[in-house]
Design a protein around this motif. Sequence first.
Motif, PDB file in Angstrom:
ATOM      1  N   ILE A  37      36.923  35.072  45.783  1.00  0.00           N
ATOM      2  CA  ILE A  37      36.179  34.260  44.809  1.00  0.00           C
ATOM      3  C   ILE A  37      36.914  34.360  43.473  1.00  0.00           C
ATOM      4  CG2 ILE A  37      33.963  33.856  43.665  1.00  0.00           C
ATOM      5  CD1 ILE A  37      32.565  35.364  45.909  1.00  0.00           C
ATOM      6  N   CYS A  38      37.141  33.206  42.831  1.00  0.00           N
ATOM      7  CA  CYS A  38      37.898  33.138  41.574  1.00  0.00           C
ATOM      8  C   CYS A  38      36.955  32.822  40.412  1.00  0.00           C
ATOM      9  CB  CYS A  38      38.951  32.043  41.692  1.00  0.00           C
ATOM     10  SG  CYS A  38      39.933  31.793  40.193  1.00  0.00           S
ATOM     11  N   GLY A  39      37.383  33.199  39.206  1.00  0.00           N
ATOM     12  CA  GLY A  39      36.632  32.823  38.007  1.00  0.00           C
ATOM     13  C   GLY A  39      36.446  31.310  37.911  1.00  0.00           C
ATOM     14  N   SER A  40      37.401  30.550  38.433  1.00  0.00           N
ATOM     15  CA  SER A  40      37.263  29.086  38.424  1.00  0.00           C
ATOM     16  C   SER A  40      36.106  28.648  39.320  1.00  0.00           C
ATOM     17  CB  SER A  40      38.551  28.411  38.902  1.00  0.00           C
ATOM     18  OG  SER A  40      39.615  28.720  38.038  1.00  0.00           O
ATOM     19  N   CYS A 195      39.377  40.281  30.422  1.00  0.00           N
ATOM     20  CA  CYS A 195      39.955  41.258  31.352  1.00  0.00           C
ATOM     21  C   CYS A 195      39.360  41.092  32.744  1.00  0.00           C
ATOM     22  CB  CYS A 195      39.744  42.683  30.853  1.00  0.00           C
ATOM     23  SG  CYS A 195      40.556  42.985  29.282  1.00  0.00           S
ATOM     24  N   GLY A 196      39.070  39.836  33.112  1.00  0.00           N
ATOM     25  CA  GLY A 196      38.726  39.526  34.495  1.00  0.00           C
ATOM     26  C   GLY A 196      40.006  39.598  35.325  1.00  0.00           C
ATOM     27  N   PRO A 197      39.940  39.165  36.573  1.00  0.00           N
ATOM     28  CA  PRO A 197      41.114  39.228  37.446  1.00  0.00           C
ATOM     29  C   PRO A 197      42.348  38.547  36.844  1.00  0.00           C
ATOM     30  CG  PRO A 197      39.147  38.697  38.706  1.00  0.00           C
ATOM     31  CD  PRO A 197      38.728  38.699  37.281  1.00  0.00           C
ATOM     32  N   VAL A 198      42.175  37.395  36.198  1.00  0.00           N
ATOM     33  CA  VAL A 198      43.327  36.703  35.616  1.00  0.00           C
ATOM     34  C   VAL A 198      43.893  37.508  34.441  1.00  0.00           C
ATOM     35  CG1 VAL A 198      44.071  34.626  34.377  1.00  0.00           C
ATOM     36  CG2 VAL A 198      42.643  34.420  36.425  1.00  0.00           C
ATOM     37  N   PHE A 377      29.468  38.773  41.237  1.00  0.00           N
ATOM     38  CA  PHE A 377      30.697  38.544  40.450  1.00  0.00           C
ATOM     39  C   PHE A 377      30.352  37.860  39.117  1.00  0.00           C
ATOM     40  CE2 PHE A 377      34.525  35.541  39.904  1.00  0.00           C
ATOM     41  CZ  PHE A 377      35.306  36.492  39.279  1.00  0.00           C
ATOM     42  N   ARG A 378      29.444  36.882  39.173  1.00  0.00           N
ATOM     43  CA  ARG A 378      29.053  36.164  37.953  1.00  0.00           C
ATOM     44  C   ARG A 378      28.400  37.130  36.946  1.00  0.00           C
ATOM     45  NH1 ARG A 378      24.782  32.379  37.064  1.00  0.00           N
ATOM     46  NH2 ARG A 378      23.455  33.874  38.133  1.00  0.00           N
ATOM     47  N   ASP A 379      27.480  37.963  37.459  1.00  0.00           N
ATOM     48  CA  ASP A 379      26.742  38.879  36.584  1.00  0.00           C
ATOM     49  C   ASP A 379      27.506  40.177  36.314  1.00  0.00           C
ATOM     50  OD1 ASP A 379      24.818  36.941  36.721  1.00  0.00           O
ATOM     51  OD2 ASP A 379      23.672  37.955  38.302  1.00  0.00           O
ATOM     52  N   LYS A 380      28.700  40.315  36.885  1.00  0.00           N
ATOM     53  CA  LYS A 380      29.500  41.538  36.721  1.00  0.00           C
ATOM     54  C   LYS A 380      28.679  42.760  37.116  1.00  0.00           C
ATOM     55  CE  LYS A 380      32.089  38.514  34.353  1.00  0.00           C
ATOM     56  NZ  LYS A 380      31.937  37.084  34.504  1.00  0.00           N
TER      57      LYS A 380
END
Length: 391
Positions: A37-40, A195-198, A377-380
């Motif tokens: 799953i990506c931030g996009s 400082c997410g995956p990207v 992932f959205r809510d960290k």
Amino acid sequence: MKALVWHGKEDIRCDTVTDPEIQDPRDAIIKVTSCAICGSDLHLFHNFIPGMLPGDIMGHETMGEVVEVGSGVDGKLKKGDRIVVPFTIICGECDQCKRGNFSVCETTNRKRHLADKAFGHATAGLFGYTHLTGGYPGGQAEYLRVPYADATHIKVPAGIPDEQLLFLSDIFPTGWQAAAQCDIEPTDTVAIWGCGPVGQMAIRSAILLGANQVIAIDCLPERLSMAEAGGATTINFETESVVERLNDLTDGRGPEKCIDCVGMESHVMASLPDTLLDRAKQMVMAESDRPHVLREMIYVCRPGGIISVPGVYSGLSDMLPMGAFMNKGLTMRTGQTHVNRWTDDLLRRIEEGEIDPSFVITHTVPLEQGPEMYQVFRDKRDSCVKVVLKP
Ligand SMILES: NC(=O)c1ccc[n+]([C@@H]2O[C@H](COP(=O)([O-])OP(=O)(O)OC[C@H]3O[C@@H](n4cnc5c(N)ncnc54)[C@H](O)[C@@H]3O)[C@@H](O)[C@H]2O)c1
Ligand SMILES: [Zn+2]
Ligand SMILES: [Zn+2]
């Protein structure tokens, strides 16, 4: 087969859908072994990117084994090959592909009339993304049809685990391109927002490309720790002034290079009134993006510097300080990643042990848990940085 399907805002379900089939001689079908799953994907989850339709299959970070090839794949792939699928679908033949500008391939967007209207010119087809980029089914699924498969693949060797190779599909070359287009010099300070995956990949890339100092900005302690482990000095934007700290760390001159790994959904905070205004405008559809990070970068960047924007923006951004941007003589470089431009070099760096991108993975779960993991992932939650799904 099972696949993660978009049904509407914040509604992704694991459904049973029809298996993909070869539709064109240049197609291949892969059996997916890992996807992510990506931030996009979060921008789609929030329905901030126009052009999603109920029934669309999500996912653009995928790898697996070739199980079928069309007659036009022309020996470039065969059954049994192990490939990572770049998120940009490329023909390999058009003028832009020949220049290495793969994310703006002129051939693969099969709904170019939509993109021509929205962006002025169509860009490449993308997997599991909006119909503005072709509306191709994505790879958060058991099987994936790869169009233009003779060009759209990265062959990877046996003997290296999926986890080390999967991110060649997107976030590793994305962080790398973001740093590469900063033209880093050995004396440079590179500041990285997000400082997410990207962001994590951009930090490691900036260091590998020889930056003197890398400064990473976020508010989540576990992501800031991961950034520090990668060699960055960190700033917590919730407790510190980003502009003051960046000036302190650069003798008042500002960082020469600034990278936006946040994009259109910058954090909304009462202490940052522009973010409140952006959110209000987003809600009444008077603005599509929340470009707080762009504003901050233009303000703090050293005159003559470069602003690199891998973070995704979808449409219109208000109140960009063009006066500062112009008078400081800044340069902005951006784009969806030209994945295959970088992959030979990056695969070699993985094979030689120079970098292992799997450090970013915090969660590995079966595909069926995908819908729940979008929320985590959205809510960290649960210190989540990157989710890998196993069909
Ligand atoms: N250009 C490309 O080809 C490409 C490829 C992949 C991802 N992306 C984009 O890159 C961006 C990041 O992706 P990701 O997977 O790392 O997402 P993510 O959502 O996990 O990470 C974003 C991070 O930004 C932080 N953040 C929010 N507001 C901030 C602010 N004001 N200052 C500093 N940090 C802030 C968040 O806390 C979060 O950690 C997204 O916009 C995504 O769409 C672009
Ligand atoms: Zn992505
Ligand atoms: Zn092309």
